[in-house]
Design an enzyme around this catalytic site. Structure first.
Site, mmCIF file in Angstrom:
data_model
loop_
_atom_site.group_PDB
_atom_site.id
_atom_site.type_symbol
_atom_site.label_atom_id
_atom_site.label_comp_id
_atom_site.label_asym_id
_atom_site.label_seq_id
_atom_site.Cartn_x
_atom_site.Cartn_y
_atom_site.Cartn_z
ATOM 1 N NE ARG A 61 0.515 6.654 1.665
ATOM 2 C CZ ARG A 61 1.098 5.464 1.802
ATOM 3 N NH1 ARG A 61 1.228 4.937 3.003
ATOM 4 N NH2 ARG A 61 1.566 4.807 0.770
ATOM 5 C CD GLU A 98 6.563 1.226 -5.857
ATOM 6 O OE1 GLU A 98 6.403 2.161 -5.072
ATOM 7 O OE2 GLU A 98 5.606 0.667 -6.435
#
Length: 178
Positions: A61, A98
Site C-alpha cells: 500500500r 506485530e
C-alpha cells in the site's frame, strides 16, 4: 483540502484480520475516494520540509501513496519490496511485525550517496517495517530525512521507535489500540 477527521472517516476497520484480536485499519476505502486521496497526498506533502530526492515506498500500500507523493514533491520513487521480488543485486533487512517476521529488500544501487530520502507507508504500528526501510536506505548511503504515514497506531510504539532512531515521523491520523 480534506480535514484529518474527514480523512479518518474514510478508513474502515476490519476486525480479526489478519488474525483474531487485530483491528485492521484499511486505507483502500480512502484510496477509492478521489477527494480523500488527493487530500491525504496534499497533507503529507505539506508536512515535508526541504528538498527530497527520493520517496522510499514500502510494499504494497505504500506504493500507491509513495508514487503520488513522489510526483507531488518532484522526487524519484524508490521501491522497497519483500525479499526476492526485485531483479538484480539487492540488499535486505529482516524485521519483526506485530504478528510475525519478514524481510525487505531494495536494489543495491538505488540510492546515491547523500541522497535525501523520505520513507513512506500507509500505516505505522510497531515500526518494524519502517525501521527496516530506514536501515536499508542508510546502508546504501542515503540520508533519511523523515517518514510519513497516513495512519499511526501509537499504542504499538512505532513512531516512538522511529523518533528514538533520529527519524522525524509524521502521520495524518491516529487510531488507539491495535
Amino acid at each position: 483540502m480534506a480535514s484529518a477527521e474527514q480523512l479518518k472517516a474514510l478508513v474502515r476497520t476490519i476486525p480479526d484480520f489478519p488474525k483474531p484480536g487485530i483491528e485492521f485499519r484499511d486505507i483502500t476505502t480512502l484510496l477509492l475516494d478521489r477527494v480523500g486521496l488527493a487530500g491525504a497526498i496534499d497533507a503529507l506533502a505539506a508536512s515535508v520540509i526541504g528538498p527530497i530526492d527520493l520517496v522510499a515506498a514500502v510494499e504494497a500500500r505504500g506504493f500507491a501513496i509513495g508514487g503520488a507523493l513522489a510526483v507531488k514533491l518532484g522526487a524519484g520513487l524508490l521501491l522497497i519490496r519483500k525479499d526476492g521480488k526485485l531483479p538484480g543485486k539487492t540488499i535486505a533487512e529482516d524485521y519483526a511485525l506485530e504478528y510475525g517476521t519478514d524481510r525487505l529488500a531494495m536494489h543495491i544501487d538505488a540510492v546515491a550517496p547523500g541522497a535525501r530520502v523520505l520513507v513512506v507507508d500507509d500505516l505505522i504500528a510497531t515500526g518494524g517495517t519502517a525501521l527496516a526501510a530506514v536501515r536499508l536506505v542508510r546502508r546504501a548511503g542515503g540520508l533519511v530525512v523523515g517518514a510519513r504515514f497516513i495512519i499511526d497506531l501509537p499504542d504499538l510504539g512505532g513512531t516512538a521507535a522511529l523518533v528514538a532512531d533520529g527519524v522525524n515521523a509524521v502521520s495524518l491520523m491516529e487510531f488507539e489500540g491495535d
